[in-house]
Design an enzyme around this catalytic site. Structure first.
Site, PDB file in Angstrom:
ATOM      1  N   VAL A 105       0.831  -1.215   0.000  1.00  0.00           N
ATOM      2  CA  VAL A 105       0.000   0.000   0.000  1.00  0.00           C
ATOM      3  C   VAL A 105       0.866   1.266   0.000  1.00  0.00           C
ATOM      4  O   VAL A 105       1.941   1.306   0.612  1.00  0.00           O
ATOM      5  CB  VAL A 105      -0.988  -0.009   1.195  1.00  0.00           C
ATOM      6  CG1 VAL A 105      -0.281   0.141   2.544  1.00  0.00           C
ATOM      7  CG2 VAL A 105      -2.062   1.066   1.016  1.00  0.00           C
ATOM      8  N   ASN A 314      -2.181  -3.836  -5.565  1.00  0.00           N
ATOM      9  CA  ASN A 314      -1.553  -3.910  -4.249  1.00  0.00           C
ATOM     10  C   ASN A 314      -2.575  -4.225  -3.170  1.00  0.00           C
ATOM     11  O   ASN A 314      -3.758  -3.936  -3.313  1.00  0.00           O
ATOM     12  CB  ASN A 314      -0.902  -2.566  -3.904  1.00  0.00           C
ATOM     13  CG  ASN A 314      -1.916  -1.468  -3.649  1.00  0.00           C
ATOM     14  OD1 ASN A 314      -2.510  -0.931  -4.582  1.00  0.00           O
ATOM     15  ND2 ASN A 314      -2.146  -1.127  -2.391  1.00  0.00           N
ATOM     16  N   CYS A 315      -2.082  -4.815  -2.088  1.00  0.00           N
ATOM     17  CA  CYS A 315      -2.887  -4.907  -0.862  1.00  0.00           C
ATOM     18  C   CYS A 315      -2.121  -4.104   0.193  1.00  0.00           C
ATOM     19  O   CYS A 315      -1.450  -3.132  -0.135  1.00  0.00           O
ATOM     20  CB  CYS A 315      -3.119  -6.365  -0.462  1.00  0.00           C
ATOM     21  SG  CYS A 315      -1.604  -7.329  -0.252  1.00  0.00           S
ATOM     22  N   LYS A 316      -2.214  -4.493   1.448  1.00  0.00           N
ATOM     23  CA  LYS A 316      -1.492  -3.768   2.493  1.00  0.00           C
ATOM     24  C   LYS A 316       0.006  -4.110   2.415  1.00  0.00           C
ATOM     25  O   LYS A 316       0.854  -3.236   2.351  1.00  0.00           O
ATOM     26  CB  LYS A 316      -2.089  -4.165   3.845  1.00  0.00           C
ATOM     27  CG  LYS A 316      -1.432  -3.558   5.065  1.00  0.00           C
ATOM     28  CD  LYS A 316      -2.230  -3.958   6.308  1.00  0.00           C
ATOM     29  CE  LYS A 316      -1.354  -4.127   7.518  1.00  0.00           C
ATOM     30  NZ  LYS A 316      -2.092  -4.676   8.657  1.00  0.00           N
ATOM     31  N   THR A 322      -2.193  -9.618  -2.806  1.00  0.00           N
ATOM     32  CA  THR A 322      -1.494  -9.237  -4.044  1.00  0.00           C
ATOM     33  C   THR A 322      -0.997 -10.476  -4.782  1.00  0.00           C
ATOM     34  O   THR A 322      -1.082 -10.563  -6.008  1.00  0.00           O
ATOM     35  CB  THR A 322      -0.315  -8.291  -3.714  1.00  0.00           C
ATOM     36  OG1 THR A 322      -0.851  -7.116  -3.088  1.00  0.00           O
ATOM     37  CG2 THR A 322       0.459  -7.882  -4.946  1.00  0.00           C
TER      38      THR A 322
END
Length: 416
Positions: A105, A314-316, A322
């Site tokens: 992120v 994206n993720c975190k 992802t």
């Protein structure tokens, strides 16, 4: 005092872990898989290997190292930045079927000072844009020759835009604000890129960014958290991508309309993907698992790739959600290459599709990326929750308990 001492000790230990993981060699991961006599190569290229000359292209050089997902106070680099490709071996050479950028992120979310956090998020966004430019060699060459180039990026966040459990709602805000700051109408931005002589050179780009966020975990798809917030961003991004008329039967406008006006070879695939995305949107199919948790996210990335924009997702942390998105994209890309047809949204893979998915999950480089980030391989998307109704459809999608367990690995023992 004991509590405070424990907190300090834990923080010191974590900082040491981050330093250790960051300073490991971050190298390109290449795997091949074969299906029905076709050979495919999956490649994950880290920021440290994004080079024109002998050094990486970034102004703050990686020097063969990386930035792991636990490094949540880094205001100079994007976390976990990689270029992901899948290519088919045809007529003696490799033909790229898909290329995109994956990352964590755009929010150094453990930085307390809001101004510093915002500066960090913008620095991270610039790195993603630099990587996106690198993924388009012809565009990069033109930029290095002094031309102001247009760069289209479709950003697909996979976070749950809510602060009920955790802080992902705030992270999504940070990311969206960073993209907005770089894309004021008509705005030209200057990026510094290390050229083949190892010198920093300023290039001019006019970025256009369609910024989505699509929640894909149990909190979003089973409990409905963050959907409304995400969709307030998504409707604007859909208008950029597909024009203002989002009815499934309407002729696509926006970037897709511009692409189709050239009557390209992939006209049919682009049209079908656009229609599928509008169907999903109209019926809110992205609000439920429905047999395919990543149905919207995966198609947005594929559509971006087909119209010559750069897909980024994206993720975190840039490793679990992802990584699953990466695997879902590659599964569908290989299926399309084999059958020349696209799967309908919400359909479980057939026997051949499951075999492809199993091969991709084990040979896409994602297990290696997890290990690079945490020291242990395994994807946290794979869960067995109680009650059963909270589980996403991954056991059904993978279709093989042993492979499901292999992909899950030791992820349940790893924090964040």
């Amino acid at each position: 005092p004991a509590k405070e001492a424990y907190r300090l000790a834990a923080a010191t230990f974590r900082d040491a872990q981050v330093k250790h993981l960051n300073s490991q060699p971050w190298q390109t991961i290449k795997n091949t898989l074969t299906h029905n006599g076709h050979q495919y190569t999956n490649m994950q290229l880290p920021a440290a290997d994004m080079k024109i000359g002998t050094q990486d292209i970034f102004p703050s050089a990686y020097q063969g190292k990386g930035v792991c997902s636990w490094d949540t106070k880094n205001i100079h680099h994007a976390n976990n930045l990689w270029m992901s490709t899948v290519s088919a071996h045809e007529d003696g050479k490799d033909k790229t079927l898909f290329c995109g950028i994956r990352h964590g992120v755009l929010s150094p979310y453990d930085v307390k000072d809001p101004l510093l956090r915002q500066t960090g998020a913008e620095n991270e966004a610039k790195e993603v844009l630099t990587a996106a430019l690198f993924s388009k060699p012809e565009l990069l060459t033109r930029a290095l020759e002094g031309e102001a180039v247009n760069l289209k990026l479709v950003s697909v966040g996979l976070l749950t835009a809510s602060n009920v459990f955790g802080k992902e709602g705030t992270m999504v805000e940070d990311q969206m604000r960073a993209w907005q700051s770089l894309t004021q109408p008509g705005k030209m931005i200057h990026l510094k890129i290390r050229n083949k002589d190892g010198e920093l050179q300023t290039v001019k780009i006019k970025p256009e960014i369609a910024a989505f966020n699509v929640g894909v975990n149990e909190l979003a798809l089973k409990l409905g958290f963050g959907l409304k917030t995400s969709d307030s961003y998504n409707v604007e991004a859909l208008h950029q991508l597909l024009g203002n008329d989002l009815r499934p039967e309407a002729k696509p406008g926006g970037w897709v309309g511009d692409w189709l006006a050239q009557y390209p070879d992939n006209y049919e695939v682009v049209n079908i993907l656009a229609r599928q995305i509008k169907d999903i949107w109209k019926n809110n199919l992205h609000h439920k698992d429905g047999g395919e948790p990543y149905k919207l996210a995966q198609r947005l990335a594929m559509l971006a790739n087909e119209i010559d924009a750069v897909p980024a997702w994206n993720c975190k942390s840039g490793k679990d959600r992802t990584g699953m998105m990466d695997s879902e994209i590659k599964r569908e890309i290989i299926c399309l290459h084999q059958t020349h047809t696209l799967n309908a949204p919400g359909s479980l893979p057939d026997r051949s599709g499951q075999e492809i998915f199993q091969k991709v999950l084990l040979n896409s480089g994602n297990l290696e990326i997890q290990k690079q980030n945490t020291g242990g391989a395994g994807n946290k998307v794979m869960k067995n929750l109680s009650p059963e109704v909270l589980n996403l459809s991954y056991q059904k999608r993978v279709g093989d308990e042993n492979i499901w367990q292999s992909v899950k690995g030791i992820s349940s023992l790893i924090t964040s």
